[in-house]
Design an enzyme around this catalytic site. Structure first.
Site, mmCIF file in Angstrom:
data_model
loop_
_atom_site.group_PDB
_atom_site.id
_atom_site.type_symbol
_atom_site.label_atom_id
_atom_site.label_comp_id
_atom_site.label_asym_id
_atom_site.label_seq_id
_atom_site.Cartn_x
_atom_site.Cartn_y
_atom_site.Cartn_z
ATOM 1 N N SER A 124 0.840 -1.199 0.000
ATOM 2 C CA SER A 124 0.000 0.000 0.000
ATOM 3 C C SER A 124 0.872 1.245 0.000
ATOM 4 O O SER A 124 2.000 1.221 0.523
ATOM 5 C CB SER A 124 -0.851 -0.019 1.274
ATOM 6 O OG SER A 124 -1.468 1.228 1.471
ATOM 7 N N TYR A 148 -1.691 -0.844 11.071
ATOM 8 C CA TYR A 148 -1.988 -1.411 9.741
ATOM 9 C C TYR A 148 -0.818 -1.157 8.792
ATOM 10 O O TYR A 148 -0.311 -2.068 8.141
ATOM 11 C CB TYR A 148 -3.284 -0.802 9.180
ATOM 12 C CG TYR A 148 -3.445 -1.037 7.688
ATOM 13 C CD1 TYR A 148 -3.714 -2.311 7.197
ATOM 14 C CD2 TYR A 148 -3.287 0.015 6.769
ATOM 15 C CE1 TYR A 148 -3.824 -2.533 5.824
ATOM 16 C CE2 TYR A 148 -3.400 -0.198 5.406
ATOM 17 C CZ TYR A 148 -3.677 -1.471 4.944
ATOM 18 O OH TYR A 148 -3.781 -1.691 3.583
ATOM 19 N N LYS A 152 2.198 -3.746 6.775
ATOM 20 C CA LYS A 152 2.600 -3.751 5.346
ATOM 21 C C LYS A 152 4.112 -3.557 5.233
ATOM 22 O O LYS A 152 4.777 -4.211 4.437
ATOM 23 C CB LYS A 152 1.867 -2.649 4.577
ATOM 24 C CG LYS A 152 0.363 -2.852 4.477
ATOM 25 C CD LYS A 152 0.002 -4.052 3.637
ATOM 26 C CE LYS A 152 -1.487 -4.295 3.547
ATOM 27 N NZ LYS A 152 -1.853 -5.584 2.982
HETATM 28 P P1 NAD Z 1 -11.072 -6.815 1.351
HETATM 29 O O1 NAD Z 1 -11.294 -6.792 2.819
HETATM 30 O O2 NAD Z 1 -12.237 -6.568 0.465
HETATM 31 O O3 NAD Z 1 -10.394 -8.194 0.914
HETATM 32 C C1 NAD Z 1 -9.547 -8.923 1.773
HETATM 33 C C2 NAD Z 1 -10.018 -10.372 1.767
HETATM 34 O O4 NAD Z 1 -9.164 -11.151 2.604
HETATM 35 C C3 NAD Z 1 -11.443 -10.534 2.302
HETATM 36 O O5 NAD Z 1 -12.186 -11.322 1.395
HETATM 37 C C4 NAD Z 1 -11.267 -11.249 3.654
HETATM 38 O O6 NAD Z 1 -12.356 -12.095 3.943
HETATM 39 C C5 NAD Z 1 -9.966 -12.028 3.397
HETATM 40 N N1 NAD Z 1 -9.188 -12.338 4.609
HETATM 41 C C6 NAD Z 1 -8.779 -11.485 5.583
HETATM 42 N N2 NAD Z 1 -8.066 -12.151 6.498
HETATM 43 C C7 NAD Z 1 -7.996 -13.452 6.108
HETATM 44 C C8 NAD Z 1 -7.398 -14.625 6.638
HETATM 45 N N3 NAD Z 1 -6.728 -14.611 7.800
HETATM 46 N N4 NAD Z 1 -7.526 -15.795 5.964
HETATM 47 C C9 NAD Z 1 -8.219 -15.841 4.798
HETATM 48 N N5 NAD Z 1 -8.810 -14.769 4.245
HETATM 49 C C10 NAD Z 1 -8.704 -13.590 4.898
HETATM 50 O O7 NAD Z 1 -9.905 -5.759 1.032
HETATM 51 P P2 NAD Z 1 -9.393 -5.184 -0.351
HETATM 52 O O8 NAD Z 1 -9.756 -3.759 -0.408
HETATM 53 O O9 NAD Z 1 -9.767 -6.074 -1.468
HETATM 54 O O10 NAD Z 1 -7.822 -5.249 -0.082
HETATM 55 C C11 NAD Z 1 -7.042 -6.353 -0.489
HETATM 56 C C12 NAD Z 1 -5.614 -6.146 -0.004
HETATM 57 O O11 NAD Z 1 -5.121 -4.928 -0.525
HETATM 58 C C13 NAD Z 1 -5.471 -6.047 1.512
HETATM 59 O O12 NAD Z 1 -4.286 -6.716 1.896
HETATM 60 C C14 NAD Z 1 -5.342 -4.560 1.760
HETATM 61 O O13 NAD Z 1 -4.595 -4.272 2.918
HETATM 62 C C15 NAD Z 1 -4.603 -4.117 0.516
HETATM 63 N N6 NAD Z 1 -4.844 -2.692 0.183
HETATM 64 C C16 NAD Z 1 -6.132 -2.260 0.055
HETATM 65 C C17 NAD Z 1 -6.374 -0.924 -0.227
HETATM 66 C C18 NAD Z 1 -7.799 -0.403 -0.345
HETATM 67 O O14 NAD Z 1 -8.003 0.784 -0.219
HETATM 68 N N7 NAD Z 1 -8.796 -1.239 -0.619
HETATM 69 C C19 NAD Z 1 -5.297 -0.036 -0.382
HETATM 70 C C20 NAD Z 1 -3.992 -0.519 -0.267
HETATM 71 C C21 NAD Z 1 -3.784 -1.861 0.031
HETATM 72 C C1 UD1 Z 2 -6.960 5.537 3.855
HETATM 73 C C2 UD1 Z 2 -6.081 4.977 4.950
HETATM 74 C C3 UD1 Z 2 -4.823 4.387 4.312
HETATM 75 C C4 UD1 Z 2 -5.184 3.354 3.264
HETATM 76 C C5 UD1 Z 2 -6.092 3.994 2.224
HETATM 77 C C6 UD1 Z 2 -6.532 2.959 1.241
HETATM 78 C C7 UD1 Z 2 -6.565 6.328 6.930
HETATM 79 C C8 UD1 Z 2 -6.029 7.369 7.871
HETATM 80 N N1 UD1 Z 2 -5.765 6.033 5.901
HETATM 81 O O1 UD1 Z 2 -6.227 6.556 3.230
HETATM 82 O O2 UD1 Z 2 -4.013 3.783 5.293
HETATM 83 O O3 UD1 Z 2 -4.014 2.860 2.635
HETATM 84 O O4 UD1 Z 2 -7.239 4.543 2.885
HETATM 85 O O5 UD1 Z 2 -7.438 3.437 0.337
HETATM 86 O O6 UD1 Z 2 -7.640 5.789 7.127
HETATM 87 N N2 UD1 Z 2 -12.209 12.060 3.578
HETATM 88 C C9 UD1 Z 2 -13.206 12.948 3.923
HETATM 89 N N3 UD1 Z 2 -14.367 12.444 4.435
HETATM 90 C C10 UD1 Z 2 -14.587 11.104 4.616
HETATM 91 C C11 UD1 Z 2 -13.554 10.203 4.264
HETATM 92 C C12 UD1 Z 2 -12.371 10.716 3.759
HETATM 93 O O7 UD1 Z 2 -13.056 14.156 3.778
HETATM 94 O O8 UD1 Z 2 -15.659 10.716 5.111
HETATM 95 C C13 UD1 Z 2 -10.971 12.587 2.962
HETATM 96 C C14 UD1 Z 2 -9.692 12.256 3.698
HETATM 97 O O9 UD1 Z 2 -9.363 13.230 4.628
HETATM 98 C C15 UD1 Z 2 -8.689 12.187 2.518
HETATM 99 C C16 UD1 Z 2 -9.529 11.681 1.341
HETATM 100 O O10 UD1 Z 2 -10.885 11.977 1.689
HETATM 101 O O11 UD1 Z 2 -8.213 13.469 2.212
HETATM 102 C C17 UD1 Z 2 -9.397 10.188 1.074
HETATM 103 O O12 UD1 Z 2 -9.638 9.481 2.282
HETATM 104 P P1 UD1 Z 2 -9.701 7.874 2.309
HETATM 105 O O13 UD1 Z 2 -10.590 7.385 1.236
HETATM 106 O O14 UD1 Z 2 -10.026 7.470 3.714
HETATM 107 O O15 UD1 Z 2 -8.231 7.424 1.919
HETATM 108 P P2 UD1 Z 2 -6.804 7.818 2.560
HETATM 109 O O16 UD1 Z 2 -6.941 8.829 3.614
HETATM 110 O O17 UD1 Z 2 -5.884 8.128 1.438
#
Ligand code: NAD
Ligand code: UD1
Length: 339
Positions: A124, A148, A152
């Site tokens: 991430s 969190y 990572k």
């Molecule tokens: P998500 O929660 O939709 O998907 C994660 C999946 O992993 C879920 O289906 C959950 O049931 C499964 N899971 C969690 N723990 C488990 C375990 N111990 N054993 C088996 N399955 C398990 O999340 P996502 O948004 O699809 O994110 C996927 C990955 O990407 C995550 O590792 C997350 O940290 C990373 N990531 C997500 C974002 C974001 O904003 N969505 C941003 C950066 C990184």
């Molecule tokens: C968040 C996580 C980050 C993660 C990322 C994944 C936090 C502090 N950080 O980041 O660790 O990797 O999501 O997508 O949670 N905002 C509003 N109102 C809201 C929600 C968000 O104004 O109700 C603003 C935030 O201040 C930010 C932007 O929208 O400026 C995006 O926020 P968000 O979607 O939560 O993502 P990140 O803050 O980038």
């Protein structure tokens, strides 16, 4: 190629599984459904007319995990499974270290035992901590501002040490910026449980009338309109980045990190305006206090992925919002109506 996808029922996982199937790969999914529903994979199979082998299992169950990896004998693993709520990680740090770090450790042991040494890991942009150097480069100094993010960071470091100890491993640390949007069919998308933490799903729920207004977390940042700026990336572009990384791993060994972002920043106000335009609905908002831990601006330098993987994000904000809105309108209660 046969690919084992951990967390494949989740938001990014389900979109990537769909693309893997469309590209002719065979897929096994391992998921404990702690933050997802089997319905996402049923829909992926319907959309592609291809079958997925699904294992309901937990990464923390070492014996079951070893059995599954041995049985499915993957050529490569894409590892999405993990917990991702920043606030929850602050109140439950051990849960996050156990699930994310120990879960990954168990997976690496099982892969070693099965002789599989190709891994794509969901990292991430959070590994850049509160860096003020913009755009963010893969070489930008890493840090963490919450448990969190630290999971990572620890996992990236663990993978680097593993690669250094044994040059047979091929590992991609993909640093996602802010994934949004949904598959263009409107059949699969992000299905947050409870109140969404992230901006886009929250705005979508305001537009559909499930929530009253968007709280804008501060409008006094040093940005063009004072609200926070992020690099939003369409989830299908992100999925394509995983296929490009898999391709790279089939011909390269070693451990590499790539930013998956667009390189373009969008403000909170611009997101709200785009949603109002696309949905033709009112999106009321109110400016409130800054959210602790937020940075003013974050966006990627995306060139390395282009140079090494031949990948770049193709879809703009308008399409992200249109696809997200289609998913939201067709599935106001996410997957729950079908389970
Ligand atoms: P998500 O929660 O939709 O998907 C994660 C999946 O992993 C879920 O289906 C959950 O049931 C499964 N899971 C969690 N723990 C488990 C375990 N111990 N054993 C088996 N399955 C398990 O999340 P996502 O948004 O699809 O994110 C996927 C990955 O990407 C995550 O590792 C997350 O940290 C990373 N990531 C997500 C974002 C974001 O904003 N969505 C941003 C950066 C990184
Ligand atoms: C968040 C996580 C980050 C993660 C990322 C994944 C936090 C502090 N950080 O980041 O660790 O990797 O999501 O997508 O949670 N905002 C509003 N109102 C809201 C929600 C968000 O104004 O109700 C603003 C935030 O201040 C930010 C932007 O929208 O400026 C995006 O926020 P968000 O979607 O939560 O993502 P990140 O803050 O980038």
């Amino acid at each position: 190629m046969h690919v084992l996808v951990t967390g494949g029922a989740g938001y990014i996982g389900s979109h990537t599984v769909l693309l893997l199937l469309e590209e002719g790969h065979t897929v096994s999914v391992l998921d404990n459904f702690s933050n997802s529903s089997p319905e996402s994979l049923l829909r992926v199979q319907k959309l592609t007319d291809r079958a997925v082998e699904v294992y309901e299992a937990d990464l923390l169950d070492r014996d079951e995990l070893h059995g599954i990896v041995m049985r499915s004998r993957p050529d490569a693993v894409i590892h999405f499974a993990g917990l991702k709520a920043v606030g929850e990680s602050v109140s439950e740090p051990l849960l996050y270290y156990r699930n994310n770090v120990v879960g990954t450790l168990n997976l690496l042991d099982a892969m070693s035992a099965a002789g599989c040494k190709k891994l794509v890991f969901s990292s991430s942009a959070t590994v850049y901590g509160d860096s003020v150097e913009l755009p963010l480069l893969e070489t930008t100094v890493r840090s963490a501002t919450n448990p969190y993010g630290r999971t990572k960071l620890h996992i990236e470091e663990m993978l680097e040490e593993l690669g250094a100890s044994n040059p047979q491993w091929s590992i991609a640390n993909l640093r996602y910026f802010n994934p949004v949007g949904a598959h263009e069919s409107g059949q699969i998308g992000e299905d947050p449980q409870g109140v969404p933490n992230n901006l886009m799903p929250f705005v979508a729920q305001v537009a559909i009338g499930k929530r009253e207004k968007v709280n804008i977390f501060g409008d006094d940042y040093a940005t063009a309109d004072g609200t926070g700026v992020r690099d939003y990336i369409h989830v299908m572009d992100l999925a394509a980045g995983h296929l490009a990384a898999l391709n790279y791993l089939s011909t390269h060994k070693g451990v590499n990190a790539w930013n998956l972002g667009t390189g373009h920043g969008t403000s909170v106000l611009e997101v709200i305006q785009a949603f109002a335009r696309v949905s033709k609905r009112d999106v009321p908002y109110k400016v409130v206090e800054r959210r602790p831990g937020d940075v003013a601006e974050s966006y990627a330098h995306p060139e390395k992925a282009m140079l090494d993987l031949g990948w770049k994000a193709e879809r703009g904000l308008e399409q992200m919002v249109e696809d997200m809105w289609r998913w939201q309108e067709q599935n106001p209660d996410g997957y729950r109506q079908n389970v």
